[in-house]
Design a protein around this motif. Structure first.
Motif, mmCIF file in Angstrom:
data_model
loop_
_atom_site.group_PDB
_atom_site.id
_atom_site.type_symbol
_atom_site.label_atom_id
_atom_site.label_comp_id
_atom_site.label_asym_id
_atom_site.label_seq_id
_atom_site.Cartn_x
_atom_site.Cartn_y
_atom_site.Cartn_z
ATOM 1 N N TRP A 42 25.231 19.714 28.023
ATOM 2 C CA TRP A 42 24.567 21.049 27.681
ATOM 3 C C TRP A 42 25.262 21.459 26.451
ATOM 4 O O TRP A 42 24.563 22.624 25.780
ATOM 5 C CB TRP A 42 25.012 22.034 28.633
ATOM 6 C CG TRP A 42 26.463 22.404 28.803
ATOM 7 C CD1 TRP A 42 27.524 22.027 29.614
ATOM 8 C CD2 TRP A 42 27.006 23.762 27.907
ATOM 9 N NE1 TRP A 42 28.620 22.448 29.134
ATOM 10 C CE2 TRP A 42 28.360 23.783 28.535
ATOM 11 C CE3 TRP A 42 26.346 24.585 27.347
ATOM 12 C CZ2 TRP A 42 29.148 24.715 27.796
ATOM 13 C CZ3 TRP A 42 27.391 25.601 26.936
ATOM 14 C CH2 TRP A 42 28.678 25.390 26.994
ATOM 15 N N ILE A 43 26.141 21.064 25.675
ATOM 16 C CA ILE A 43 26.680 21.393 24.614
ATOM 17 C C ILE A 43 26.666 20.416 23.513
ATOM 18 O O ILE A 43 26.643 19.306 23.685
ATOM 19 C CB ILE A 43 28.116 22.006 24.681
ATOM 20 C CG1 ILE A 43 28.689 22.435 23.336
ATOM 21 C CG2 ILE A 43 29.123 20.740 24.934
ATOM 22 C CD1 ILE A 43 30.022 23.239 23.447
ATOM 23 N N GLY A 44 26.110 20.821 22.263
ATOM 24 C CA GLY A 44 25.802 19.667 21.232
ATOM 25 C C GLY A 44 26.892 20.155 19.848
ATOM 26 O O GLY A 44 27.789 20.653 20.066
ATOM 27 N N THR A 107 26.630 28.653 17.275
ATOM 28 C CA THR A 107 27.545 27.630 17.676
ATOM 29 C C THR A 107 28.948 28.063 17.575
ATOM 30 O O THR A 107 29.887 27.983 18.603
ATOM 31 C CB THR A 107 27.529 26.449 16.888
ATOM 32 O OG1 THR A 107 26.055 25.872 16.960
ATOM 33 C CG2 THR A 107 28.382 25.293 17.517
ATOM 34 N N PRO A 108 29.720 28.756 16.571
ATOM 35 C CA PRO A 108 30.804 29.366 16.587
ATOM 36 C C PRO A 108 31.273 30.226 17.790
ATOM 37 O O PRO A 108 32.354 30.298 18.422
ATOM 38 C CB PRO A 108 31.014 29.827 15.277
ATOM 39 C CG PRO A 108 29.755 29.261 14.436
ATOM 40 C CD PRO A 108 28.925 29.093 15.380
ATOM 41 N N TYR A 109 30.202 30.805 18.201
ATOM 42 C CA TYR A 109 30.433 31.790 19.335
ATOM 43 C C TYR A 109 30.710 31.194 20.701
ATOM 44 O O TYR A 109 31.489 31.450 21.536
ATOM 45 C CB TYR A 109 29.410 32.902 19.540
ATOM 46 C CG TYR A 109 29.182 33.659 18.359
ATOM 47 C CD1 TYR A 109 30.186 34.772 18.235
ATOM 48 C CD2 TYR A 109 28.126 33.556 17.339
ATOM 49 C CE1 TYR A 109 29.973 35.614 16.970
ATOM 50 C CE2 TYR A 109 28.091 34.453 16.437
ATOM 51 C CZ TYR A 109 28.944 35.417 16.050
ATOM 52 O OH TYR A 109 28.663 36.100 15.060
ATOM 53 N N ILE A 110 29.938 30.168 20.952
ATOM 54 C CA ILE A 110 30.164 29.409 21.997
ATOM 55 C C ILE A 110 31.477 28.655 21.974
ATOM 56 O O ILE A 110 32.231 28.375 22.963
ATOM 57 C CB ILE A 110 28.983 28.337 22.142
ATOM 58 C CG1 ILE A 110 27.608 28.958 22.117
ATOM 59 C CG2 ILE A 110 29.143 27.245 23.416
ATOM 60 C CD1 ILE A 110 26.300 28.051 22.101
ATOM 61 N N VAL A 111 31.777 27.827 20.743
ATOM 62 C CA VAL A 111 33.026 27.090 20.721
ATOM 63 C C VAL A 111 34.246 28.239 21.015
ATOM 64 O O VAL A 111 34.967 27.832 21.526
ATOM 65 C CB VAL A 111 33.112 26.561 19.274
ATOM 66 C CG1 VAL A 111 34.518 26.063 19.258
ATOM 67 C CG2 VAL A 111 31.950 25.552 19.109
ATOM 68 N N ALA A 112 34.091 29.275 20.379
ATOM 69 C CA ALA A 112 34.878 30.538 20.487
ATOM 70 C C ALA A 112 35.477 30.917 22.147
ATOM 71 O O ALA A 112 36.608 31.014 22.468
ATOM 72 C CB ALA A 112 34.727 31.767 19.731
#
Length: 206
Positions: A42-44, A107-112
């Motif tokens: 689900w994450i790329g 993407t940075p928000y998801i990783v954070a």
């Protein structure tokens, strides 16, 4: 009773976070390494290698993908989940800075968020981790059979099976899926191998 119930809630959320992060990064690493990225996740982004190849960073992407696979496997199979959570911190921080530098929207928000989840997971085990900054001894409570060499061997065999799935996907795709899943199942069975190790069986014989 309230203390025991609160401990149960902590264990539940710790297990849930461990499995979620494990599935996330195991599948993410697999999807980057698999033939035509034909592995669910689900994450790329699975096209990270193609985007960074003009910067001569293909080997770096392969390293990140392999690190995600192994770290996710550590978390997912639970035997060495705390080691996986520790290793995940620098990897997530690295991915966060790369995505910020490349100005990828969202993407940075998801990783954070994933990084915060991992930090919460580590905080739940601060009693074990405090040996890194304190001389206070940690005496773990007895929970289940002791880890044995037999269990470790079974776990490593599962890891090797799952890792082999990525290169085999370029030759025989259906078999690679069975290897990936079978490796995870085998590693999860390492706790059973602890109970039935020859040394423990001899110790319990009359």
């Amino acid at each position: 009773m309230s203390f025991l119930s609160s401990m149960g809630v902590i264990r539940f959320w710790r297990t849930a976070l461990t499995l979620l992060l494990g599935i996330t990064f195991f599948t993410s690493g697999m999807a980057k390494l698999y033939y035509n990225h034909l592995f669910w996740g689900w994450i790329g982004p699975v096209w990270l290698a193609e985007r960074l190849q003009p910067f001569q960073l293909g080997l770096y992407v392969a390293f990140i993908a392999a690190s995600q696979l192994v770290t996710g496997f550590l978390l997912l199979t639970r035997r060495f989940w705390l080691l996986g959570a520790v290793l995940l911190v620098p990897m997530l921080a690295n991915i966060l800075l790369v995505t910020i530098s490349l100005q990828w929207p969202g993407t940075p928000y998801i990783v954070a968020v994933l990084l915060l989840m991992n930090l919460a997971l580590l905080f739940s085990e601060h009693q074990r981790l405090r040996v890194l900054w304190s001389r206070a001894a940690y005496v773990p409570a007895s929970a289940g059979p002791a880890r044995t060499v037999t269990g470790h061997v079974v776990w490593v065999a599962g890891l090797l099976l799952s890792v082999s799935a990525a290169p085999i996907s370029y030759v025989l795709l259906p078999l690679s899926y069975w290897l990936a899943i079978g490796g995870v199942v085998l590693a999860c069975c390492s706790f059973l191998a602890d109970s039935y190790s020859p040394r423990r069986l001899r110790a319990t014989m009359p």
